[in-house]
Design an enzyme around this catalytic site. Structure first.
Site, PDB file in Angstrom:
ATOM      1  N   ASN A   9      40.344  42.915  46.295  1.00  0.00           N
ATOM      2  CA  ASN A   9      40.289  43.827  45.145  1.00  0.00           C
ATOM      3  C   ASN A   9      38.958  43.586  44.440  1.00  0.00           C
ATOM      4  OD1 ASN A   9      40.650  45.334  42.861  1.00  0.00           O
ATOM      5  ND2 ASN A   9      42.146  43.951  41.916  1.00  0.00           N
ATOM      6  N   TRP A  10      38.033  44.513  44.674  1.00  0.00           N
ATOM      7  CA  TRP A  10      36.695  44.322  44.095  1.00  0.00           C
ATOM      8  C   TRP A  10      36.655  44.668  42.606  1.00  0.00           C
ATOM      9  CZ3 TRP A  10      32.937  46.775  48.310  1.00  0.00           C
ATOM     10  CH2 TRP A  10      33.038  46.023  49.485  1.00  0.00           C
ATOM     11  N   LYS A  11      37.741  45.217  42.097  1.00  0.00           N
ATOM     12  CA  LYS A  11      37.805  45.631  40.687  1.00  0.00           C
ATOM     13  C   LYS A  11      36.592  46.522  40.356  1.00  0.00           C
ATOM     14  CE  LYS A  11      40.071  41.267  39.723  1.00  0.00           C
ATOM     15  NZ  LYS A  11      40.843  40.549  38.734  1.00  0.00           N
ATOM     16  N   HIS A  95      48.649  47.074  38.854  1.00  0.00           N
ATOM     17  CA  HIS A  95      47.888  45.848  38.606  1.00  0.00           C
ATOM     18  C   HIS A  95      47.978  45.510  37.114  1.00  0.00           C
ATOM     19  CE1 HIS A  95      44.624  42.966  38.359  1.00  0.00           C
ATOM     20  NE2 HIS A  95      44.658  42.890  39.676  1.00  0.00           N
ATOM     21  N   GLU A  97      45.919  44.333  35.101  1.00  0.00           N
ATOM     22  CA  GLU A  97      44.784  44.763  34.262  1.00  0.00           C
ATOM     23  C   GLU A  97      44.979  46.200  33.813  1.00  0.00           C
ATOM     24  OE1 GLU A  97      41.593  43.684  36.906  1.00  0.00           O
ATOM     25  OE2 GLU A  97      41.895  41.556  36.458  1.00  0.00           O
ATOM     26  N   GLU A 167      51.672  38.693  41.419  1.00  0.00           N
ATOM     27  CA  GLU A 167      50.449  38.278  40.745  1.00  0.00           C
ATOM     28  C   GLU A 167      50.771  37.799  39.331  1.00  0.00           C
ATOM     29  OE1 GLU A 167      46.717  39.898  42.589  1.00  0.00           O
ATOM     30  OE2 GLU A 167      47.277  41.322  41.040  1.00  0.00           O
ATOM     31  N   GLY A 173      42.150  35.687  37.614  1.00  0.00           N
ATOM     32  CA  GLY A 173      40.814  35.491  37.074  1.00  0.00           C
ATOM     33  C   GLY A 173      40.664  34.256  36.198  1.00  0.00           C
ATOM     34  N   SER A 213      43.719  33.882  41.477  1.00  0.00           N
ATOM     35  CA  SER A 213      42.790  32.773  41.708  1.00  0.00           C
ATOM     36  C   SER A 213      42.901  32.166  43.104  1.00  0.00           C
ATOM     37  CB  SER A 213      42.968  31.686  40.630  1.00  0.00           C
ATOM     38  OG  SER A 213      42.646  32.211  39.360  1.00  0.00           O
ATOM     39  N   GLY A 234      40.840  38.727  44.094  1.00  0.00           N
ATOM     40  CA  GLY A 234      39.917  39.422  43.199  1.00  0.00           C
ATOM     41  C   GLY A 234      38.535  38.806  43.273  1.00  0.00           C
ATOM     42  N   GLY A 235      38.226  37.950  42.311  1.00  0.00           N
ATOM     43  CA  GLY A 235      36.877  37.386  42.185  1.00  0.00           C
ATOM     44  C   GLY A 235      36.293  36.836  43.479  1.00  0.00           C
TER      45      GLY A 235
HETATM   46  C1  PEP Z   1      43.379  40.396  41.299  1.00  0.00           C
HETATM   47  O1  PEP Z   1      42.461  41.069  40.896  1.00  0.00           O
HETATM   48  O2  PEP Z   1      44.408  40.962  41.672  1.00  0.00           O
HETATM   49  C2  PEP Z   1      43.249  38.945  41.344  1.00  0.00           C
HETATM   50  C3  PEP Z   1      44.207  38.233  41.870  1.00  0.00           C
HETATM   51  O3  PEP Z   1      42.100  38.412  40.834  1.00  0.00           O
HETATM   52  P1  PEP Z   1      41.571  36.898  41.028  1.00  0.00           P
HETATM   53  O4  PEP Z   1      41.659  36.570  42.488  1.00  0.00           O
HETATM   54  O5  PEP Z   1      40.153  36.932  40.531  1.00  0.00           O
HETATM   55  O6  PEP Z   1      42.454  36.004  40.223  1.00  0.00           O
END
Ligand code: PEP
Length: 259
Positions: A9-11, A95, A97, A167, A173, A213, A234-235
């Site tokens: 997930n590049w957000k 999600h 966010e 999640e 994050g 994470s 994500g990150g």
């Molecule tokens: C996400 O965006 O769904 C996520 C899990 O982010 P991260 O890996 O950065 O915690």
């Protein structure tokens, strides 16, 4: 055996100048990797370019959101058929966010899930509790509510076409991932609910990925947990080497689990 799966997930990251080398690097870095499926979810503006780069490879394309309607007066929104036309096979829905920043409700997410399914897209339905909910012992109550609402009126035979992502909001994050035990416990609970909503066979075949994470350092131990069928990243998915390592470790753990 459930095939493990890793979703990037590049957000809101990835101009075309950034997205092209990232997609190319991941595609090439995974050329010889087997036993795992991979989905890249760039921003809408990079879907076409990333789709071209992934064409002919086993990597799939996904989007990060969609509108529930197939078309209409919804300025700035993107409809499921537009995603399907670009070659998307997956769409992330619910999600945290989006729940938090744009006030997406369970009811809206459910409409999106049903619409995505009806347009041939696999919804990646995200559920997860906040830190406060976990502290108050409300983890199972929260994820159960989100799952039941998210899948409301989805026919039992269509439930199996959904990819579920656990999640925990407190892990996204933050650098602080759930332990394999914590995630495995929630995944097991969700699988029990899926048994009720669909069937034991369907629930047993469905993949539930963990997100929060995930990084190269923890990917292997998370994927080794029998209830964790892969990762939503994500990150760490914004770094070619980091994401390729996560996918390889997930594949390795999946193979060990299945041996
Ligand atoms: C996400 O965006 O769904 C996520 C899990 O982010 P991260 O890996 O950065 O915690």
């Amino acid at each position: 055996m459930r095939m493990p799966l890793c979703v990037a997930n590049w957000k809101m990251h990835g101009t075309l100048a950034e997205a092209r080398p990232l997609a190319t690097g991941v595609r090439d870095g995974l050329r010889r990797v087997k036993g795992v499926e991979v989905v890249l979810c760039p921003p809408f503006t990079a879907l076409a370019a990333v789709g071209e780069i992934l064409a002919g490879s086993p990597l799939a394309l996904g989007a990060q959101n969609c509108h529930p309607e197939p078309s209409g007066p919804h300025t700035g929104d993107i409809a499921p058929p537009m995603l399907a036309e670009l070659g998307c096979r997956y769409v992330i829905l619910g999600h945290s966010e989006r729940r938090r920043e744009t006030g997406e409700t369970d009811e809206l997410i459910n409409r999106k899930v049903r619409s995505a399914l009806s347009h041939g897209l696999t919804p990646i339905l995200c559920v997860g509790e906040t830190a406060g909910e976990r502290r108050q012992g409300l983890t199972f109550t929260t994820v159960e509510g989100q799952l039941r609402a998210g899948l409301a009126e989805v026919a039992a035979d269509a439930v199996g076409r959904v990819l579920l992502a656990y999640e925990p909001v407190w892990a996204i994050g933050t650098g602080a991932n759930a332990t394999p035990g914590q995630a495995g416990e929630v995944h097991g609970y969700l699988r029990g609910l899926l048994t009720e909503l669909a069937s034991k066979e369907t629930a047993g075949a469905m993949r539930i990925v963990y997100g929060g994470s995930v990084k190269p350092e923890n990917a292997e131990e998370l994927a080794a947990e029998p209830e964790i069928d892969g990762a939503l990243v994500g990150g760490a998915s914004l770094n070619v080497q980091g994401f390729v390592t996560i996918v390889k470790k997930t594949a390795h753990s999946g193979a060990v689990r299945g041996a």
